[in-house]
Scaffold this motif. Structure first.
Motif, PDB file in Angstrom:
ATOM      1  N   PRO A  67      -5.954  15.537  63.251  1.00  0.00           N
ATOM      2  CA  PRO A  67      -6.109  14.874  64.551  1.00  0.00           C
ATOM      3  C   PRO A  67      -6.483  15.825  65.685  1.00  0.00           C
ATOM      4  O   PRO A  67      -7.322  15.497  66.525  1.00  0.00           O
ATOM      5  CB  PRO A  67      -4.726  14.249  64.789  1.00  0.00           C
ATOM      6  CG  PRO A  67      -4.155  14.070  63.416  1.00  0.00           C
ATOM      7  CD  PRO A  67      -4.663  15.228  62.617  1.00  0.00           C
ATOM      8  N   TRP A 119      -9.725   9.792  71.014  1.00  0.00           N
ATOM      9  CA  TRP A 119      -8.302   9.922  70.722  1.00  0.00           C
ATOM     10  C   TRP A 119      -8.073   9.610  69.250  1.00  0.00           C
ATOM     11  O   TRP A 119      -8.801   8.825  68.647  1.00  0.00           O
ATOM     12  CB  TRP A 119      -7.439   9.034  71.626  1.00  0.00           C
ATOM     13  CG  TRP A 119      -7.522   7.564  71.385  1.00  0.00           C
ATOM     14  CD1 TRP A 119      -8.565   6.741  71.689  1.00  0.00           C
ATOM     15  CD2 TRP A 119      -6.515   6.725  70.808  1.00  0.00           C
ATOM     16  NE1 TRP A 119      -8.282   5.444  71.336  1.00  0.00           N
ATOM     17  CE2 TRP A 119      -7.022   5.399  70.797  1.00  0.00           C
ATOM     18  CE3 TRP A 119      -5.233   6.956  70.312  1.00  0.00           C
ATOM     19  CZ2 TRP A 119      -6.296   4.327  70.299  1.00  0.00           C
ATOM     20  CZ3 TRP A 119      -4.510   5.876  69.821  1.00  0.00           C
ATOM     21  CH2 TRP A 119      -5.045   4.586  69.825  1.00  0.00           C
ATOM     22  N   VAL A 120      -7.076  10.289  68.669  1.00  0.00           N
ATOM     23  CA  VAL A 120      -6.796  10.167  67.241  1.00  0.00           C
ATOM     24  C   VAL A 120      -5.292   9.998  67.051  1.00  0.00           C
ATOM     25  O   VAL A 120      -4.496  10.745  67.618  1.00  0.00           O
ATOM     26  CB  VAL A 120      -7.273  11.412  66.459  1.00  0.00           C
ATOM     27  CG1 VAL A 120      -7.021  11.224  64.970  1.00  0.00           C
ATOM     28  CG2 VAL A 120      -8.753  11.676  66.715  1.00  0.00           C
ATOM     29  N   GLN A 121      -4.930   9.027  66.242  1.00  0.00           N
ATOM     30  CA  GLN A 121      -3.516   8.771  65.945  1.00  0.00           C
ATOM     31  C   GLN A 121      -3.310   8.699  64.442  1.00  0.00           C
ATOM     32  O   GLN A 121      -4.112   8.100  63.727  1.00  0.00           O
ATOM     33  CB  GLN A 121      -3.068   7.456  66.586  1.00  0.00           C
ATOM     34  CG  GLN A 121      -1.630   7.060  66.260  1.00  0.00           C
ATOM     35  CD  GLN A 121      -1.187   5.796  66.970  1.00  0.00           C
ATOM     36  OE1 GLN A 121      -1.662   5.504  68.080  1.00  0.00           O
ATOM     37  NE2 GLN A 121      -0.291   5.033  66.370  1.00  0.00           N
ATOM     38  N   VAL A 122      -2.222   9.303  63.961  1.00  0.00           N
ATOM     39  CA  VAL A 122      -1.847   9.176  62.549  1.00  0.00           C
ATOM     40  C   VAL A 122      -0.343   8.918  62.503  1.00  0.00           C
ATOM     41  O   VAL A 122       0.439   9.655  63.091  1.00  0.00           O
ATOM     42  CB  VAL A 122      -2.243  10.426  61.733  1.00  0.00           C
ATOM     43  CG1 VAL A 122      -1.731  11.696  62.369  1.00  0.00           C
ATOM     44  CG2 VAL A 122      -1.754  10.316  60.313  1.00  0.00           C
ATOM     45  N   GLN A 173       1.340  12.150  64.471  1.00  0.00           N
ATOM     46  CA  GLN A 173       0.610  12.997  65.418  1.00  0.00           C
ATOM     47  C   GLN A 173      -0.344  12.159  66.251  1.00  0.00           C
ATOM     48  O   GLN A 173      -0.886  11.155  65.790  1.00  0.00           O
ATOM     49  CB  GLN A 173      -0.163  14.067  64.635  1.00  0.00           C
ATOM     50  CG  GLN A 173      -0.806  15.143  65.483  1.00  0.00           C
ATOM     51  CD  GLN A 173      -1.419  16.229  64.621  1.00  0.00           C
ATOM     52  OE1 GLN A 173      -1.016  16.442  63.470  1.00  0.00           O
ATOM     53  NE2 GLN A 173      -2.405  16.928  65.150  1.00  0.00           N
ATOM     54  N   ASN A 178      -2.515  17.832  72.257  1.00  0.00           N
ATOM     55  CA  ASN A 178      -1.985  17.562  70.923  1.00  0.00           C
ATOM     56  C   ASN A 178      -0.495  17.260  70.986  1.00  0.00           C
ATOM     57  O   ASN A 178       0.279  18.065  71.520  1.00  0.00           O
ATOM     58  CB  ASN A 178      -2.226  18.780  70.020  1.00  0.00           C
ATOM     59  CG  ASN A 178      -3.672  19.239  70.059  1.00  0.00           C
ATOM     60  OD1 ASN A 178      -4.587  18.450  69.891  1.00  0.00           O
ATOM     61  ND2 ASN A 178      -3.875  20.529  70.311  1.00  0.00           N
ATOM     62  N   GLU A 187     -10.167  16.826  65.209  1.00  0.00           N
ATOM     63  CA  GLU A 187     -11.056  15.689  65.443  1.00  0.00           C
ATOM     64  C   GLU A 187     -11.168  15.374  66.929  1.00  0.00           C
ATOM     65  O   GLU A 187     -12.261  15.103  67.444  1.00  0.00           O
ATOM     66  CB  GLU A 187     -10.553  14.461  64.687  1.00  0.00           C
ATOM     67  CG  GLU A 187     -10.717  14.539  63.184  1.00  0.00           C
ATOM     68  CD  GLU A 187     -12.177  14.551  62.754  1.00  0.00           C
ATOM     69  OE1 GLU A 187     -12.998  13.885  63.414  1.00  0.00           O
ATOM     70  OE2 GLU A 187     -12.496  15.230  61.762  1.00  0.00           O
TER      71      GLU A 187
END
Length: 252
Positions: free
Chosen positions: A78, A88-91, A116, A132, A81
């Motif tokens: 994330p 925006w990146v979500q896991v 994350q 982050n 990326e």
């Protein structure tokens, strides 16, 4: 939680108005995020440079540094990326997410990270960075995590003299704007200082089992509607459901 958030956000925002170093400003932003964003344990900022190199700024601890560096080395995750491509990146479960087969299992097993979230900010046309946010447990990212995290990403962008715009950020800032307007209405109506007015709004949210930004939006709409009626010399055909603010709670 809401009072602590307001205090931290105000403190961080104030630091951007008087002379301090960039490192000091970013450090206050990441530490403020770690203290107040729900579910988040470690925070850092990634910054891109010419040639695709990425560096970490203002980490809250060595865990954040090592997680960032692992993603830079693997060129996946994330953090990577968001810094390089995605707004925006979500896991929600790093150990089992198929998008990052090399990074996810290592983050979970070696560092105990379960979920994350990362927000991009940029200086057009080429420079980019990311805030982050790391959580120790899976499925720790909520709507509040997203919205409050987006606000801290905006502060980081401001400190760097950059800007960031996406749907998540706009939604978060819109909610905060309505909350600020509602606090102002309560201050004027009941002659309260800002902190007591905000506490009053929070109690109304809790007592009515309604989200804080929904209470604030309804109160602003109700007040705007009443003002419009006065200006037009009559009552509008329809109006929002009144927000019940109990005078007995003021000052508690």
């Amino acid at each position: 939680m809401e009072q602590r958030l307001v205090a931290v956000m105000n403190t961080v925002a104030e630091t951007l108005t008087y002379p301090i170093t960039l490192d000091e400003a970013l450090d206050r932003i990441t530490r403020g995020a770690a203290d107040t964003v729900p579910g988040i344990d470690h925070v850092s900022i990634s910054l891109t440079a010419h040639g695709g190199r990425i560096q970490t700024l203002a980490p809250t601890d060595q865990v954040a540094v090592r997680l960032d560096e692992l993603q830079y080395a693997l060129r996946q995750g994330p953090c990577f990326e968001a810094a390089m491509r995605e707004p925006w990146v979500q896991v929600d479960d790093l150990a089992g997410d198929p998008r990052w087969p090399a990074y996810g299992p290592q983050a979970a097993s070696q560092f105990g990270i379960g979920s994350q979230l990362a927000f991009q900010f940029r200086a057009d046309p080429h420079a980019q960075g990311a805030l982050n946010l790391y959580a120790s447990k899976p499925h720790q990212i909520t709507v509040d995590t997203q919205q409050i995290g987006a606000m801290f990403a905006q502060l980081a962008a401001i400190a760097l003299g950059w800007s960031r715009q996406d749907e998540t950020l706009s939604r978060a800032l819109g909610s905060r704007e309505h909350i600020g307007q509602a606090v102002g209405i309560i201050m004027e109506r009941y002659r309260l200082d800002p902190q007591r007015a905000f506490s009053f709004l929070v109690r109304t949210s809790q007592d009515s089992n309604t989200k804080l930004h929904d209470v604030a939006t309804a109160l602003v709409a109700q007040t705007t509607d009443r003002a419009r009626q006065c200006c037009e010399g009559g009552r509008a055909a329809s109006k929002p459901r009144p927000v019940k603010l109990e005078r007995r709670d003021v000052g508690r």
